[in-house]
Design a protein around this motif. Structure first.
Motif, PDB file in Angstrom:
ATOM      1  N   PHE A 238      45.208   4.255  10.050  1.00 25.91           N
ATOM      2  CA  PHE A 238      45.608   5.653  10.089  1.00 25.91           C
ATOM      3  C   PHE A 238      46.308   5.938  11.415  1.00 25.91           C
ATOM      4  N   ASP A 257      45.760  10.308   3.715  1.00 25.17           N
ATOM      5  CA  ASP A 257      44.901   9.319   4.371  1.00 25.17           C
ATOM      6  C   ASP A 257      45.547   8.719   5.608  1.00 25.17           C
ATOM      7  N   PRO A 260      45.387  11.721   8.936  1.00 26.73           N
ATOM      8  CA  PRO A 260      44.221  12.557   8.647  1.00 26.73           C
ATOM      9  C   PRO A 260      44.111  13.779   9.565  1.00 26.73           C
TER      10      PRO A 260
END
Lengths: 313, 331
Positions: A238, A257, A260
């Motif tokens: 991420f 995702d 985030p």
């Protein structure tokens, strides 16, 4: 008779000057829109000018954008000499070279509001509005540390070599040093999409296992995303960007995702500074002092209140 | 190098075209160093990345080779690229808004980029030759004009391509044909065509003649002004081609697009063995120069041997060394 007319003319002139004094002129000096964040600063400065002038017809703004520190120093002289400003709101291009020019503006009796990049001598400013760079780094890396459970591999894309960048990175490292997270590498990506793309391509070629990317800035993050998609590795990690670009906030809002969270470092701080400075003239509330905006962590839950679809950034 | 001496009288080492080979030698040394410092350097994906990356500067630098050999200089290419990219994106967004099919929009977008590139190059060329102003000044002015225009078009922010176009345009950068990415095919085609035009046509010989001695060229009835103007138009066309593969990469353009590309393009040309004062040079050296430049950045990103703070110093040293190498040999 002649004497009377001179007296009359004098009275008229001073009455005119007095009426003029009722209008407060606030000079705003900001860097030209050379990248996304300064583009946002320009957009918010324009918006704040229109908003405030509509509410307070006796407040007048003069906005100047400068392409370099030297140009900005020249702008300041013009503002004092030609526009005869009562107050100055300045986001200095660089701290050192602008300290003396701003001090001279102050000596001319002008109220000085400094934004974001502090001057070397903080006694010059009457009002100081800034984001919190060490806090921005700390908040970003606390999220990364929490999310990774205190261990893993991350890569860091830095901005342009400046005090701002150093403060953010130091703030982050203080957090990471207390964990088992390893910073595999960090390189400058200059707060720029193209550099973000190329640096991330190289990180992907170099490391097989990356758990998170601290891109620090949303322009860099745009490049990082493209590099991840090209290598088809967007599911492995991420990205934590920062500044609050509207496209990124939108992704956070949708629960992406890959993106985030976002950490706020709002270009709208220029508008905060202009509002506070105008308040000094249109109300009696005390306003002089320092305003440090929080580096808020934007998550799926609170993203909506930071989403401005019309903004340039 | 004046008239070549009798071939039989010179040792064989003098007959090898060092000027063509030395840029390649510099690149070879850099590749060996890169391979020693990092295991991933020679991986297929990294090599593809570096070559694809060099395509932007490389394509632009092919045009720069013409300009410099003819004795000119163009400082505006980076800003011009940003301006053409921004206009191309805005144009495509606008056409999408009119309800045109995406394929048509892409084709017209490419046409728009080429037209704008040619127009911008013509502006530089005609202002220099008809206005009789030094190319340094004209293109310095153009640098500021194009840069401001893109910032103005972007309203100070970033111009982003409508998401509906992304699917169709992405393959122009990310797609490949026979395992080779499209940008490399285009880069190769530009290099081959540029090389043929420069080294195998009358126009190319005129370009060299003007760069060697403009007065002699004029007395030899070479249409100096027309040829010089054409070199800037070729430069504009090359910028447009580079933009056509740049836009699909991130689908955006802003005031920070293409900053300092002009210096990278000029550096690629000089590393490649073209004389900054004009009159001699070749396209293949320029290609090697462009690849060498993007390799430096790549090697620095792949290793931690050198402090981040010194990256630009390393680039500077390598550029100077690369040129030193070939000048030393040429003597």
């Amino acid at each position: 008779m002649k004497r009377i007319s001179i007296l009359l003319a004098f009275l008229l002139a001073s009455a005119f000057a007095w009426a003029q004094d009722d209008v407060v002129t606030i000079g705003v000096s900001i860097p030209a829109a050379t990248h996304g964040w300064t583009g946002g600063v320009n957009w918010w400065a324009d918006k704040a000018m229109n908003d405030i002038q509509e509410r307070h017809p006796n407040v007048r703004f003069v906005i100047n954008t400068a392409g370099s520190a030297t140009e900005q120093a020249n702008d300041l002289q013009d503002m004092v000499a030609i526009d005869q400003i009562d107050a100055l709101v300045i986001l200095p291009f660089e701290s050192d070279p602008l300290t003396e020019p701003v001090a001279q503006v102050k000596e001319a009796g002008v109220l000085v509001t400094v934004v974001d990049r502090g001057l070397i001598d903080p006694t010059i400013q009457d009002i100081y509005v800034a984001g919190n760079n060490p806090e921005m780094g700390r908040v970003s890396c606390e999220y990364i540390a929490d999310r990774l459970g205190g261990e893993g591999n991350i890569v860091v894309l830095r901005g342009i070599p400046t005090v701002i960048d150093n403060e953010r990175v130091e703030g982050c490292m203080e957090v990471l040093d207390a964990t088992n997270i390893e910073v595999l590498a960090s390189e400058y990506a200059n707060w720029n999409r193209d550099d973000g793309f190329e640096v991330m391509q190289d990180f992907l070629a170099r490391f097989d296992q990356i758990d998170a990317v601290w891109a620090q800035d949303d322009d860099i993050a745009v490049g990082v995303i493209a590099a991840l998609e090209q290598a088809n590795r967007q599911d492995e990690m991420f990205i934590v960007g920062g500044a609050g670009m509207k496209e990124m906030i939108a992704r956070v809002m949708e629960g992406d995702d890959l993106i985030p969270v976002n950490v706020l470092y709002p270009p709208a701080m220029i508008a905060t500074a202009m509002e506070v400075t105008a308040l000094y003239y249109v109300s009696d509330v005390p306003v002089l002092g320092e305003y440090i905006l929080g580096a808020t962590l934007i998550t799926e839950e609170n993203a909506e209140q930071y989403y401005f679809p019309d903004a340039a950034f | 190098m004046s008239t070549p001496p009798d071939a039989a009288a010179v040792p064989w080492t003098r007959r090898i075209p060092w000027q063509t080979l030395t840029p390649l030698l510099g690149l070879f040394v850099l590749v060996v160093i890169g391979a020693m410092l990092s295991d991933s350097f020679l991986s297929a994906s990294n090599v593809t990345n570096v070559l694809t990356r060099s395509a932007f500067i490389g394509i632009i630098a092919v045009g720069t080779t013409f300009v410099i050999i003819a004795g000119g200089i163009d400082l505006s290419v980076g800003s011009m690229a940003a301006f053409v990219a921004g206009s191309m994106i805005l144009g495509m967004n606008w056409m999408l808004g009119l309800g045109l099919a995406e394929g048509v929009v892409l084709a017209l977008g490419i046409v728009l980029a080429v037209v704008l590139g040619l127009a911008a190059g013509s502006f530089n060329g005609f202002t220099i030759t008809r206005g009789k102003i030094e190319p340094f000044i004209v293109t310095l002015g153009a640098l500021g004009i194009f840069r401001s225009l893109v910032t103005y078009l972007a309203d100070g922010g970033t111009i982003s391509l409508d998401f509906a176009m992304r699917g169709l345009i992405r393959p122009l950068f990310y797609g490949s044909f026979l395992g080779v990415p499209w940008p490399l095919w285009i880069f190769g085609a530009v290099a081959v065509i540029g090389s043929i035009v420069l080294h195998r046509t009358r126009f190319g010989r005129y370009v060299f003649a003007i760069g060697s001695n403009e007065d002699v060229a004029r007395y030899s009835a070479i249409p100096v002004r027309r040829i010089k103007t054409l070199t800037y138009i070729i430069q504009g066309l090359c910028v447009a081609i580079a933009v056509i593969i740049y836009v699909p990469r991130l689908g955006s353009a802003s005031g920070s697009t293409g900053v300092l590309w002009e210096l990278e393009a000029i550096a690629a040309v000089i590393i490649g063995g073209t004389a900054l004062k004009g009159g001699s040079g070749h396209v293949w050296g320029t290609i090697v120069g462009a690849v060498l430049l993007s390799t430096i950045g790549n090697v620095l990103n792949l290793t931690d041997v050198i402090s981040n703070y010194l990256n630009q110093a390393v680039q500077g040293v390598i550029i100077i060394l690369a040129v030193l190498l070939q000048r030393g040999r040429g003597r």
